[in-house]
Design an enzyme around this catalytic site. Structure first.
Site, PDB file in Angstrom:
ATOM      1  N   ASP A 284       1.024  -1.084   0.088  1.00 45.75           N
ATOM      2  CA  ASP A 284       0.040   0.015   0.018  1.00 45.75           C
ATOM      3  C   ASP A 284       0.963   1.125   0.051  1.00 45.75           C
ATOM      4  O   ASP A 284       2.146   1.165   0.306  1.00 45.75           O
ATOM      5  CB  ASP A 284      -0.891  -0.053   0.989  1.00 45.75           C
ATOM      6  CG  ASP A 284      -2.303   0.795   0.941  1.00 45.75           C
ATOM      7  OD1 ASP A 284      -2.004   1.743   0.093  1.00 45.75           O
ATOM      8  OD2 ASP A 284      -3.269   0.759   1.564  1.00 45.75           O
TER       9      ASP A 284
HETATM   10  C1  NOJ Z   1      -3.861   3.989   0.205  1.00 46.63           C
HETATM   11  C2  NOJ Z   1      -5.235   3.108   0.203  1.00 46.63           C
HETATM   12  O1  NOJ Z   1      -5.110   2.377   1.492  1.00 46.63           O
HETATM   13  C3  NOJ Z   1      -5.244   2.307  -0.882  1.00 46.63           C
HETATM   14  O2  NOJ Z   1      -6.505   1.382  -0.578  1.00 46.63           O
HETATM   15  C4  NOJ Z   1      -5.099   2.783  -2.022  1.00 46.63           C
HETATM   16  O3  NOJ Z   1      -5.580   2.026  -3.285  1.00 46.63           O
HETATM   17  C5  NOJ Z   1      -3.832   3.318  -2.221  1.00 46.63           C
HETATM   18  N1  NOJ Z   1      -3.521   4.558  -1.046  1.00 46.63           N
HETATM   19  C6  NOJ Z   1      -3.572   4.261  -3.535  1.00 46.63           C
HETATM   20  O4  NOJ Z   1      -4.272   5.196  -3.596  1.00 46.63           O
END
Ligand code: NOJ
Length: 752
Positions: A284
């Site tokens: 993530d």
């Molecule tokens: C953080 C989020 O937790 C995730 O779900 C998302 O896909 C990513 N950022 C990318 O934006």
């Protein structure tokens, strides 16, 4: 007609997929891809390999991005959506860089790209896998038309805490429902042929356990023991692998002390070894670097080492692979084979997406964004996602006697907020709000009075309420649109209290006092504790943020052009203090027997044991406000004649369960029938009920149908005392009914 166009579009894309599949059998294509990867790996420098493992974020034209792509230092870009820019960066990759490896372009396309569907929790209320698949298909078609080829969805975290803002992105609290709908979303995004020009790679997230954040506070630690992880939090992810998900994303949380981006057990043992996943894993956003804040790594270098060795193939924007992997390799802390394997996984997905053969997007594709067929699907989704929680004296649907309606509340005309969270690309100017839809559809037939009451959901000012009271007095019915602004749910937006915000409850109370019947329509990102508001309302319709077409959908529902049929994908508590509250809980040794006295009935100086020593809250008992699976209709359904194909089953048998369901009211409608099972005793304690099957049953008024469910007994397996997935012989209870609380019941035994 419009529906037909949509079906034709879907059929065409299925046909094309079929053709592509016929020309190259999967295994031959697979071998061919592996050969191509081998050949590329032989040519790649270490920098180029590490480059593939690096995802960078750029939104506009940028010389640095071009340079990185030219040098092979970026394998993926997140957050560009301009097709010309995407093509020009792909051109650098494909025509100017040394090895001509295409970029994979990622974007959060969560519940629609331009045409916004209900938030995933809303879609889950439809219990309709085909609808969920169609929704993802629309999102993919629109996103792919701008050059996006990878979405970070579906979010298939099990979410049992409505304080957690991200519950809105989830498919609810139940592992089975989440698994079925998650797989449907993957199919919609990817189709059966990832190289189809309208297919985009899915990325089930967040692996794993993220939804169990302590106190529902986003990013918080989780403490999920392995058995619970395997029985509740992992099945949706295993199903996602079986559904062919191309990529996976690790989660932010540390579970039992181990952050997911450094968790070998879930990434290597479970995902790769046990489930055979052969796509790639992305971290993530900066979650690799965040292992330092967690206190799991002393610095960024150690974080890169732990992440890559745990099995994270691509680093989402922390740049630590880019900066640290080379020296880690030289120091022998990371092996060349580990890097090669990560690159292999990434290239495999790029080949499967057909990016080497077709890296560019056709920028001339017109009429795709907000296409009529897409808007129609979004409306259908909003209709099927609405849940009727209360309908006293059949106040809904609004009948011919209604001549004047009073529309009030901060969500009646909130084009941005009804879209919900994660709407980077949808434009609020395309939203049709309930007020606009009512005016368009009924403005010439009935008098529509409007007074906003409060300006936005958190607004505490009450000076707009008298105007709402005044229109309520002159109307036959009040439609009170309340709920949450979109910013109150989603990532990092958790709450500790779940009452309606601002002066919304005061607004409902004030208009209810006029004596005009109040219909409360809630649009929110999570279950809210609306016991008091519901009591003041004659009817309550709940919509998890319903998206672009929420207005027309709600107008059709209120006037009976459509019949509500959604069911709750998550339990609604009476108070936040009841949380966690979910239907599939284990039994205590002293389950509540009912009848214990509650707070206000306790005599002063009551004897220590006089209240009964069972498991309940003195102030709320044990019951939720509304149970999982609950939802009313304008008609009524009766279940009868529950029959099982046998009462002595073995683990290899298939149980057939049949039941008659009759529509006993006067509206044609669809009932979502649900089948639950309880494993009465086992080597470890088991949930009091678990959803095992559901089906949407359309029934004409007065019609009765025999409905059959088939349930392989093997699906009753769980991770037992020895952490083995088995069906243990013994007694089982079974229910078929309209929700997790009510239903006909029977039982059977599993024998050796
Ligand atoms: C953080 C989020 O937790 C995730 O779900 C998302 O896909 C990513 N950022 C990318 O934006």
């Amino acid at each position: 007609m419009k529906d037909k166009i949509f079906v034709a579009l879907l059929l065409l894309s299925l046909l094309l997929q079929g053709c592509a599949n016929n020309t190259t059998p999967a295994s031959t294509a697979g071998n061919e891809i592996e050969r191509k990867i081998d050949s590329l790996l032989k040519q790649m420098t270490l920098e180029e390999k590490i480059g593939q493992m690096n995802q960078v974020s750029f939104s506009g034209e940028n010389a640095e991005a071009r340079e990185l792509v030219y040098k092979g230092r970026a394998g993926s870009i997140i957050n560009i959506t301009n097709p010309e820019l995407i093509n020009s960066l792909q051109q650098v990759a494909m025509e100017e860089s040394r090895l001509k490896i295409p970029l994979i372009i990622g974007r959060d396309v969560i519940h629609g790209f331009k045409t916004i569907f209900p938030v995933p929790l809303g879609q889950a209320a439809s219990f309709d896998p085909q609808l969920v698949e169609d929704g993802a298909r629309v999102a993919a078609i629109e996103a792919a038309s701008t050059g996006i080829n990878w979405t970070f969805a579906p979010m298939i975290d099990i979410a049992r805490d409505p304080r957690w803002g991200r519950i809105t992105e989830s498919l609810g609290e139940d592992p089975y429902l989440t698994s079925v709908l998650g797989a449907a979303m993957i199919k919609g995004f990817q189709t059966d042929n990832l190289s189809d020009s309208t297919a985009i790679a899915a990325c089930p997230k967040h692996f794993a356990g993220y939804g169990a954040a302590e106190a529902g506070k986003d990013y918080n630690s989780t403490f999920i023991p392995e058995r619970l992880l395997r029985n509740v939090y992992l099945p949706s992810f295993e199903t996602a692998v079986k559904a062919g998900a191309a990529t996976f994303m690790t989660s932010f949380n540390d579970n039992d002390g181990i952050p997911s981006s450094g968790n070998k057990f879930i990434l290597k043992q479970v995902l790769r070894k046990e489930w055979g996943f052969d796509g790639f894993v992305v971290s993530d956003w900066t979650s690799i670097a965040e292992m330092v804040s967690h206190g799991f790594c002393k610095d960024g270098k150690e974080a890169a080492e732990k992440a890559v060795n745990a099995g994270v193939d691509m680093d989402m924007v922390s740049e630590l692979y880019q900066k640290r992997l080379q020296e880690l390799l030289q120091e022998g802390k990371v092996k060349q084979a580990v890097i090669d394997e990560a690159v292999r996984n990434i290239l495999r997905v790029k080949f499967r997406l057909g990016l080497f053969a077709k890296p560019y997007v056709n920028t001339g594709a017109e009429g795709v964004l907000y296409a009529e067929a897409h808007l129609l699907k979004a409306k259908e989704a909003a209709i099927k996602s609405a849940i009727l929680l209360k309908n006293e004296a059949n106040v809904l649907p609004l009948g011919e006697h209604i001549k004047t309606i009073a529309v009030t509340g901060p969500m009646a005309d909130a084009p941005h907020d009804q879209l919900g969270t994660w709407v980077f690309d949808g434009d609020k100017n395309h939203t049709i709000t309930p007020l606009k839809a009512l005016q368009q559809q009924y403005g010439d037939k009935i008098r529509i009075l409007y007074a906003q009451g409060t300006a936005y959901s958190r607004d505490i000012k009450t000076n707009g309420i008298p105007a709402a009271v005044s229109i309520a007095r002159s109307a036959d019915v009040v439609l009170a649109f309340v709920g949450e602004e979109s910013i109150l749910s989603g990532e990092a937006h958790s709450l500790s209290g779940l009452n309606l915000q601002g002066a919304q409850s005061e607004l409902i109370e004030a208009v209810a006092k006029t004596g005009t019947p109040v219909v409360t329509i809630v649009m929110a990102g999570r279950p809210l504790t609306i016991e008091r508001d519901a009591a003041l309302s004659k009817a309550v319709v709940f919509n998890f943020h319903p998206g672009t077409m929420g207005g027309p959908a709600i107008a059709d529902l209120l006037f009976g052009k459509a019949v509500p049929g959604g069911k709750l994908p998550v339990t609604f508590p009476k108070t936040a203090g009841q949380i966690p509250l979910y239907y599939a809980h284990n039994n205590t040794g002293r389950p509540w027997q009912g009848g214990e006295i509650l707070l206000n009935d306790i005599p002063q100086e009551a004897g220590q044991t006089s209240l009964g020593n069972t498991s309940f809250h003195l102030d709320t008992g044990v019951e939720p406000l509304y149970p999982f699976g609950y939802g009313l209709s304008y008609t009524t359904f009766e279940y009868s004649n529950l029959r099982l194909s046998g009462t002595q089953m073995t683990a290899s048998d298939v149980l057939t369960v049949s039941v008659d369901i009759a529509n006993t009211g006067s509206y044609d409608a669809t009932e979502i029938a649900q089948l639950y099972v309880q494993d009465c005793f086992a080597s470890v304690t088991r949930p009091v009920k678990e959803l095992k099957r559901f089906d949407r049953i359309p029934l004409k008024a007065g019609e009765k149908k025999n409905v059959t469910f088939t349930l392989p007994i093997a699906e009753l397996a769980f991770y037992n005392i020895e952490m083995k997935k088995v069906v243990e012989p013994g007694d089982f209870n079974l229910w078929v009914g309209p929700d997790s609380r009510d239903g006909l019941t029977s039982s059977f035994t599993v024998v050796n």
